[in-house]
Design a protein around this motif. Structure first.
Motif, PDB file in Angstrom:
ATOM      1  N   PRO A 194     -16.933  -2.458 -13.096  1.00  0.00           N
ATOM      2  CA  PRO A 194     -17.624  -2.088 -11.853  1.00  0.00           C
ATOM      3  C   PRO A 194     -16.995  -2.779 -10.643  1.00  0.00           C
ATOM      4  O   PRO A 194     -16.316  -3.809 -10.790  1.00  0.00           O
ATOM      5  N   HIS A 195     -17.211  -2.218  -9.467  1.00  0.00           N
ATOM      6  CA  HIS A 195     -16.653  -2.777  -8.244  1.00  0.00           C
ATOM      7  C   HIS A 195     -17.711  -2.774  -7.148  1.00  0.00           C
ATOM      8  O   HIS A 195     -18.770  -2.149  -7.281  1.00  0.00           O
ATOM      9  N   ASN A 196     -17.398  -3.464  -6.066  1.00  0.00           N
ATOM     10  CA  ASN A 196     -18.311  -3.547  -4.933  1.00  0.00           C
ATOM     11  C   ASN A 196     -18.209  -2.298  -4.055  1.00  0.00           C
ATOM     12  O   ASN A 196     -17.099  -1.870  -3.704  1.00  0.00           O
ATOM     13  N   LEU A 197     -19.358  -1.736  -3.683  1.00  0.00           N
ATOM     14  CA  LEU A 197     -19.371  -0.477  -2.936  1.00  0.00           C
ATOM     15  C   LEU A 197     -18.659  -0.605  -1.584  1.00  0.00           C
ATOM     16  O   LEU A 197     -17.861   0.261  -1.219  1.00  0.00           O
ATOM     17  N   SER A 198     -18.943  -1.678  -0.856  1.00  0.00           N
ATOM     18  CA  SER A 198     -18.330  -1.835   0.473  1.00  0.00           C
ATOM     19  C   SER A 198     -16.816  -1.907   0.368  1.00  0.00           C
ATOM     20  O   SER A 198     -16.092  -1.331   1.194  1.00  0.00           O
ATOM     21  N   GLU A 199     -16.306  -2.620  -0.645  1.00  0.00           N
ATOM     22  CA  GLU A 199     -14.863  -2.731  -0.825  1.00  0.00           C
ATOM     23  C   GLU A 199     -14.256  -1.390  -1.216  1.00  0.00           C
ATOM     24  O   GLU A 199     -13.187  -1.004  -0.717  1.00  0.00           O
ATOM     25  N   VAL A 200     -14.922  -0.667  -2.117  1.00  0.00           N
ATOM     26  CA  VAL A 200     -14.414   0.631  -2.561  1.00  0.00           C
ATOM     27  C   VAL A 200     -14.389   1.626  -1.400  1.00  0.00           C
ATOM     28  O   VAL A 200     -13.412   2.377  -1.229  1.00  0.00           O
ATOM     29  N   VAL A 201     -15.431   1.623  -0.591  1.00  0.00           N
ATOM     30  CA  VAL A 201     -15.469   2.511   0.581  1.00  0.00           C
ATOM     31  C   VAL A 201     -14.297   2.211   1.507  1.00  0.00           C
ATOM     32  O   VAL A 201     -13.604   3.122   1.990  1.00  0.00           O
ATOM     33  N   ALA A 202     -14.049   0.930   1.757  1.00  0.00           N
ATOM     34  CA  ALA A 202     -12.932   0.543   2.628  1.00  0.00           C
ATOM     35  C   ALA A 202     -11.600   0.987   2.020  1.00  0.00           C
ATOM     36  O   ALA A 202     -10.702   1.462   2.735  1.00  0.00           O
ATOM     37  N   GLY A 203     -11.466   0.859   0.706  1.00  0.00           N
ATOM     38  CA  GLY A 203     -10.231   1.271   0.036  1.00  0.00           C
ATOM     39  C   GLY A 203     -10.014   2.772   0.099  1.00  0.00           C
ATOM     40  O   GLY A 203      -8.890   3.242   0.345  1.00  0.00           O
ATOM     41  N   ILE A 204     -11.069   3.562  -0.117  1.00  0.00           N
ATOM     42  CA  ILE A 204     -10.945   5.025  -0.067  1.00  0.00           C
ATOM     43  C   ILE A 204     -10.585   5.482   1.347  1.00  0.00           C
ATOM     44  O   ILE A 204      -9.743   6.360   1.541  1.00  0.00           O
ATOM     45  N   LYS A 205     -11.217   4.871   2.347  1.00  0.00           N
ATOM     46  CA  LYS A 205     -10.904   5.234   3.735  1.00  0.00           C
ATOM     47  C   LYS A 205      -9.453   4.902   4.073  1.00  0.00           C
ATOM     48  O   LYS A 205      -8.777   5.661   4.768  1.00  0.00           O
ATOM     49  N   ALA A 206      -8.977   3.770   3.555  1.00  0.00           N
ATOM     50  CA  ALA A 206      -7.571   3.401   3.797  1.00  0.00           C
ATOM     51  C   ALA A 206      -6.641   4.408   3.139  1.00  0.00           C
ATOM     52  O   ALA A 206      -5.597   4.783   3.701  1.00  0.00           O
ATOM     53  N   TYR A 207      -7.005   4.891   1.938  1.00  0.00           N
ATOM     54  CA  TYR A 207      -6.190   5.896   1.250  1.00  0.00           C
ATOM     55  C   TYR A 207      -6.203   7.215   2.025  1.00  0.00           C
ATOM     56  O   TYR A 207      -5.166   7.877   2.161  1.00  0.00           O
ATOM     57  N   ILE A 208      -7.375   7.612   2.542  1.00  0.00           N
ATOM     58  CA  ILE A 208      -7.460   8.863   3.299  1.00  0.00           C
ATOM     59  C   ILE A 208      -6.580   8.798   4.549  1.00  0.00           C
ATOM     60  O   ILE A 208      -5.910   9.767   4.907  1.00  0.00           O
ATOM     61  N   ASP A 209      -6.577   7.633   5.203  1.00  0.00           N
ATOM     62  CA  ASP A 209      -5.759   7.469   6.413  1.00  0.00           C
ATOM     63  C   ASP A 209      -4.272   7.474   6.107  1.00  0.00           C
ATOM     64  O   ASP A 209      -3.455   7.865   6.930  1.00  0.00           O
ATOM     65  N   ASN A 210      -3.907   7.008   4.911  1.00  0.00           N
ATOM     66  CA  ASN A 210      -2.487   6.938   4.528  1.00  0.00           C
ATOM     67  C   ASN A 210      -2.360   7.152   3.027  1.00  0.00           C
ATOM     68  O   ASN A 210      -2.533   6.222   2.244  1.00  0.00           O
ATOM     69  N   GLU A 211      -2.072   8.380   2.631  1.00  0.00           N
ATOM     70  CA  GLU A 211      -2.008   8.695   1.205  1.00  0.00           C
ATOM     71  C   GLU A 211      -0.783   8.077   0.528  1.00  0.00           C
ATOM     72  O   GLU A 211      -0.692   8.078  -0.691  1.00  0.00           O
ATOM     73  N   GLN A 212       0.152   7.555   1.318  1.00  0.00           N
ATOM     74  CA  GLN A 212       1.330   6.879   0.755  1.00  0.00           C
ATOM     75  C   GLN A 212       1.092   5.382   0.586  1.00  0.00           C
ATOM     76  O   GLN A 212       2.024   4.642   0.276  1.00  0.00           O
ATOM     77  N   ILE A 213      -0.127   4.948   0.787  1.00  0.00           N
ATOM     78  CA  ILE A 213      -0.438   3.525   0.712  1.00  0.00           C
ATOM     79  C   ILE A 213      -0.091   2.964  -0.670  1.00  0.00           C
ATOM     80  O   ILE A 213      -0.265   3.637  -1.693  1.00  0.00           O
TER      81      ILE A 213
END
Length: 844
Positions: A194-213
């Motif tokens: 399991p992971h922390n929701l706030s961290e996962v949300v931040a990670g998904i948003k970063a991926y959406i902004d840059n799919e080459q991350i």
């Protein structure tokens, strides 16, 4: 003829219907079918919603029953029966156990079921039977089902083709990452953390902004798993491996602290335990290990957990060292356990091992598909409504004619046909006009229809924009994630502790200079040097260390936060610590017992501490030496490399003879002069090359020949050309002299006079190498500290008595002396300096 008859088969023989096949092929095919059924329909989660079929069916069945978070609870047996009868034709225990686990706060990081009644405990207690408990959906679970009625997911037939069930949920929350899962299939298994929701949300948003991350960049947002029971993730290499490859082993430790009882006994308190550990079983096994003498030092174990939190108390025996006992508990019990991550999930029906970026990208793809299908559904419904409104507006524009046409028709079908022909309406529009209530003919209702039509047209334009733009869809995903984070986001529960070699934690810690103090009774701390102000020679001093009764500062030295500290004990053992690992305190605080930081034996004491810059650079450790001196005047030299491999329980640094103990330690480059002082006032000076390099366990050779009643009091390895030798006596007298005044002798000589010893001065207690750029810090037995500039002390002859350095009260004496290298901000103009006390001129 008889033979011919024997070969003939009777007409009823079934031989013509039997097809011979190879049993190996049949078993292979049957087993593959079985294994694929287990993999796809039972054991592995779908990467999109993170659910196995049974979890999906439980949530969908509960939503169909209407047991939402704001509705009354329903009996668990009623829910289980609904799921069994409609979607999951297996044992009732499989459904009930699944629902129970989704309600347990210690099993899921974000529970999906709100249970009422006995749903088990972290001690492994079984839940009550389903006829006694009740349940309903959690609000966060409803986010998994959001928009399911808008044709967002595909449906499949249930087991008897009588109903339809979703093949996946819309999953507005990234459940696979949030709650993880575990399962054993045929030939493969999954175990996702399991992971922390706030961290996962931040990670998904970063991926959406840059799919080459890169994954390493994603790890700045999703730092590590976050377990529902908290605890400490010990070491980062397993986390890094899991994020990068989908496989990794994470070591988890309990969150612990030490307490001291009113009677002075130590106890270990456990407030959080590793994920999936049975608390009662762990305590029981620990008690068994204590009885078998595999773990020593514990007198009692108590479980003081209650509704406010977990608390396990380990009472220690009086002679036990808390740090040693705790390390043994980590070693032998489940206070430390591991979680093996294996991220296997179904991607388009096929099992795949996924890294962090894979899981995020598949989730984002799923959400884009859901938003696309939801928008298409809403567009279709909006266009249908717009079509009807257009018909109503036509009717309202020709109201009299419409009424006349309807009145003239003999039945609804004729009226509908007449409307369609006269106004070129569709059948749906004509039916809507016929179904329209008379109140809609009022002017206000007409305005409402026009307003609704305008809104519908805007909505249609917006929906078409969404369908035409991937960027808008991604923005909608980010808006959903922000909303989810606002509603359900929380702080991380599992701490991350970087273990040896995993992470350069010093990069996050400023390399400030610290004053490290160790008291006689073993309390240690670090204090920023800026807390101490420079005083004039002869000052009374400020209170530097607040100690317990009969305690005083025994060791005092400077070091930077990033340095390694090598602790040498009087028994000749060596322990390691980084400076930033020491507790930080003010100059008046007591510090923390050193036994809580290193595994020192209870009957041993720290005698010397060496400040080393680096233990990993080969050139450095193979070209520097450690020189040691004992109270009986023995000296020993060993390569630093021999001490460069830290061990938790320490190592033998020097073999100490009976009646002797380690006195002092220095780091040298192999080309220094060694000066050893004796309490009788003499000092011997010889070149370091007179002492050959020895092994780590050697006892050493004679460094100074002592007279009766004397003992060695200190050692200096002179390395600076402009340095002098500072000597201090027990009654506060001292002086500095040129090192060259101490003639070079051979190792093992009696030496020459370093201080003119009288009853007034007392015996020699310290020798230090100093320059004008240094400060001197003196601590008395009563804890009074004074810091003075060496430049205030004139250079004197070797055989003189010296000057008064500090004014001592009755029964006080010098406890510790250390040299401090001044920084720019420490150098002050003595004329402008304000003193708290008036100080007399020092006597010459």
């Amino acid at each position: 003829m008889a033979e011919e008859n024997d070969n003939q088969q009777p007409e009823s023989s079934p031989k013509g219907n039997i097809i011979p096949i190879n049993i190996e092929d049949e078993m292979r095919g049957a087993y593959i079918d079985y294994s694929m059924s287990v993999i796809i329909s039972r054991a592995l989660p779908d990467v999109r919603d993170g659910f196995k079929p049974v979890h999906r069916r439980v949530l969908y069945g509960m939503s169909e029953l209407g047991v939402y978070h704001n509705r009354p609870y329903k009996k668990s047996a009623r829910i289980v029966g609904e799921v069994l009868g409609k979607y999951h034709p297996h044992g009732d225990s499989s459904v009930y156990d699944t629902m129970v686990r989704m309600a347990q706060e210690w099993s899921l990081r974000y529970p999906l079921v709100d249970g009422q009644g006995n749903f088990g405990s972290v001690d492994g207690d079984s839940p009550a039977a389903m006829r006694y408990t009740e349940a309903r959906l959690k609000r966060i679970a409803e986010e998994m089902l959001a928009d399911i009625n808008k044709d967002t997911v595909d449906y499949q037939s249930n087991f008897d083709d009588s109903l339809k069930e979703p093949s996946v949920l819309p999953a507005r929350i990234p459940n696979l990452l949030l709650n993880g899962t575990s399962g054993i299939a045929v030939g493969m298994a999954t175990n996702m953390a399991p992971h922390n929701l706030s961290e996962v949300v931040a990670g998904i948003k970063a991926y959406i902004d840059n799919e080459q991350i890169e994954i390493e960049e994603l790890m700045q947002y999703v730092k590590a798993p976050d377990f529902p029971t908290g605890g400490i993730i010990y070491g980062y290499s397993g986390v890094k491996s899991a994020f990068e490859t989908g496989r990794g082993r994470i070591v988890m430790r309990s969150a612990t602290n030490f307490e001291t009882t009113k009677t002075g006994r130590e106890r270990i308190i456990v407030n959080e335990i590793p994920y999936m550990v049975n608390k009662a079983s762990m305590i029981e096994k620990t008690a068994a290990l204590i009885n078998e003498k595999k773990i020593e030092g514990i007198s009692d174990i108590r479980d003081e957990s209650d509704r406010h939190g977990l608390r396990i108390v380990y009472e220690l025996k009086r002679d036990a060292v808390p740090n040693v006992v705790l390390n043994n508990l980590f070693k032998y019990t489940q206070l430390q356990s591991s979680f093996s991550i294996n991220n296997v999930a179904l991607v388009k029906g096929r099992p795949m091992t996924l890294n962090l970026k894979d899981m995020i990208s598949h989730y984002v793809s799923h959400r884009i598909e859901v938003i696309t299908r939801r928008t298409e559904y809403e567009l279709k419904e909006a266009e249908k409504r717009a079509h009807i409104l257009e018909g109503l507006l036509i009717a309202l524009d020709h109201l009299d004619e419409v009424i006349a046409l309807i009145r003239a028709s003999k039945d609804p079908d004729e009226a509908k046909a007449g409307l369609m022909e006269r106004f070129e309406l569709s059948e749906i529009q004509a039916k809507a006009i016929l179904d329209m209530r008379l109140q809609r003919l009022t002017g206000l209702e007409r305005d409402k229809i026009i307003s609704e039509y305008e809104e519908i047209k805007k909505l249609i334009e917006r929906l078409k924009e969404i369908l035409a733009s991937e960027e808008i869809k991604k923005d909608l995903i980010k808006q959903d994630l922000d909303d989810i984070n606002t509603k359900y986001g929380d702080e991380r529960r599992s701490q991350i502790e970087m273990a040896g070699g995993d992470f350069n934690i010093e990069d996050m810690i400023p390399d400030d200079e610290m004053l490290v103090t160790v008291s006689h009774q073993g309390y240690i701390k670090r204090t920023p040097l800026v807390e101490y102000r420079t005083q004039n020679r002869g000052g009374v001093g400020s209170r530097g260390v607040k100690t317990k009764d009969e305690d005083y500062t025994e060791h005092l030295f400077t070091a930077t936060n990033h340095n390694y500290l090598l602790f040498f004990t009087e028994k000749g053992r060596l322990y390691w610590l980084r400076v930033f690992e020491l507790p930080e305190g003010t100059k008046t605080s007591k510090g923390r017992a050193i036994q809580n930081l290193i595994n020192i034996e209870s009957d041993d004491n720290i005698r010397a501490v060496l400040n080393v810059n680096n233990l990993s650079e080969e050139d450095y450790i193979n070209n520097n030496y450690i020189v040691m001196c004992t109270k009986q005047g023995t000296v020993k030299k060993t390569l630093l490399e021999a001490y460069s491999r830290p061990r938790v329980n320490g190592i033998i640094a020097i073999t100490i003879n009976d009646g002797d103990q380690l006195l002092d330690v220095s780091l040298t480059n192999g080309n220094n002069y060694i000066i050893i002082g004796a309490s009788g006032g003499k000092a011997v000076r010889f070149h370091e090359s007179d002492v050959r390099a020895m092994g780590r366990g050697a006892a050493g050779v004679r460094g100074i020949r002592l007279e009766d009643g004397d003992e060695a009091i200190g050692m200096v390895c002179a390395s600076r050309e402009d340095a002098q030798l500072m000597v201090v006596s027990e009654n506060g007298y001292g002086k500095r002299s040129d090192i060259e005044q101490y003639r070079i002798t051979s190792r093992g000589a009696k030496g020459v006079k370093a201080l003119n010893i009288t009853e007034k001065t007392g015996k020699l207690v310290s020798i230090k190498e100093v320059t004008d750029e240094d400060d001197l810090m003196i601590i008395t037995v009563r804890g009074i500290a004074i810091r003075m500039s060496i430049s205030d002390l004139r250079i004197m002859g070797r055989a003189t008595q010296g000057v008064k350095l500090i004014r001592l009260n009755d029964k006080d004496g010098i406890a510790s002396v250390t040299r401090i290298v001044k920084e720019e901000e420490d150098i002050e103009d003595s004329e402008s300096q304000e003193n708290d006390d008036e100080t007399p001129k020092s006597e010459d």
